[in-house]
Write a protein that holds these residues in place. Structure first.
Motif, PDB file in Angstrom:
ATOM      1  N   UNK A   1     -15.666  11.858  -9.276  1.00 40.40           N
ATOM      2  CA  UNK A   1     -16.939  12.660  -8.758  1.00 40.40           C
ATOM      3  C   UNK A   1     -16.588  12.604  -7.373  1.00 40.40           C
ATOM      4  N   UNK A   2     -15.593  12.116  -6.602  1.00 41.02           N
ATOM      5  CA  UNK A   2     -15.500  12.307  -5.240  1.00 41.02           C
ATOM      6  C   UNK A   2     -13.999  12.079  -4.878  1.00 41.02           C
ATOM      7  N   UNK A   3     -13.461  13.342  -5.173  1.00 37.74           N
ATOM      8  CA  UNK A   3     -12.030  13.661  -5.021  1.00 37.74           C
ATOM      9  C   UNK A   3     -11.716  13.141  -3.496  1.00 37.74           C
TER      10      UNK A   3
ATOM     11  N   UNK B   1      -7.647   4.763  -5.179  1.00 38.04           N
ATOM     12  CA  UNK B   1      -7.860   6.110  -6.471  1.00 38.04           C
ATOM     13  C   UNK B   1      -8.919   6.722  -6.227  1.00 38.04           C
ATOM     14  N   UNK B   2      -8.835   8.084  -5.912  1.00 39.78           N
ATOM     15  CA  UNK B   2     -10.268   8.991  -5.934  1.00 39.78           C
ATOM     16  C   UNK B   2     -10.886   8.753  -7.170  1.00 39.78           C
TER      17      UNK B   2
ATOM     18  N   UNK C   1       0.781  -1.356  -0.051  1.00 43.08           N
ATOM     19  CA  UNK C   1       0.159  -0.002   0.074  1.00 43.08           C
ATOM     20  C   UNK C   1       1.132   1.308   0.019  1.00 43.08           C
ATOM     21  N   UNK C   2       2.082   1.130   0.127  1.00 40.26           N
ATOM     22  CA  UNK C   2       2.782   2.325   0.534  1.00 40.26           C
ATOM     23  C   UNK C   2       2.541   3.148   1.588  1.00 40.26           C
ATOM     24  N   UNK C   3       1.880   2.685   2.601  1.00 36.78           N
ATOM     25  CA  UNK C   3       1.118   3.280   3.636  1.00 36.78           C
ATOM     26  C   UNK C   3       0.176   4.429   3.153  1.00 36.78           C
ATOM     27  N   UNK C   4      -0.128   4.311   2.043  1.00 38.42           N
ATOM     28  CA  UNK C   4      -1.094   5.825   1.410  1.00 38.42           C
ATOM     29  C   UNK C   4      -2.349   5.288   1.728  1.00 38.42           C
ATOM     30  N   UNK C   5      -2.841   3.922   2.038  1.00 34.85           N
ATOM     31  CA  UNK C   5      -4.379   3.428   2.117  1.00 34.85           C
ATOM     32  C   UNK C   5      -4.343   2.348   3.018  1.00 34.85           C
TER      33      UNK C   5
END
Length: 81
Positions: free
Chosen positions: A79-81, A75-76, A50-54
């Motif tokens: 329509x939902x950033x 990934x955002x 995850x790279x500690x990103x999520x």
């Protein structure tokens, strides 16, 4: 032939897998999991993927080599950033 240092070589993460059973598996998914699984998990491998990103947990069945993962879409959506 091995790639020279810095030429496409990738480091493998140091991971320690230990016995761990996935929890709260949705019923729609649970029916596809192997019945005699020996699930293994590594927090270090989770961070590597995850790279500690999520948030995400990744398991491997030591009997069948099947993966199971519980994660969110990192990934955002447009329509939902």
């Amino acid at each position: 032939m091995r790639p020279a240092r810095g030429e496409g070589a990738q480091r493998s993460p140091v991971v320690d897998f230990t016995a761990s059973v996935p929890r709260n598996v949705p019923a729609a998914v649970a029916e596809f999991l192997p019945g005699q699984a020996r699930w293994m998990h590594s927090a270090a491998y989770d961070r590597h993927l995850t790279g500690s990103a999520y948030a995400g947990r990744f398991f491997l069945d030591a009997v069948t080599d099947r993966p199971y993962f519980d994660t969110v879409n990192p990934t955002p959506q447009p329509d939902n950033p």
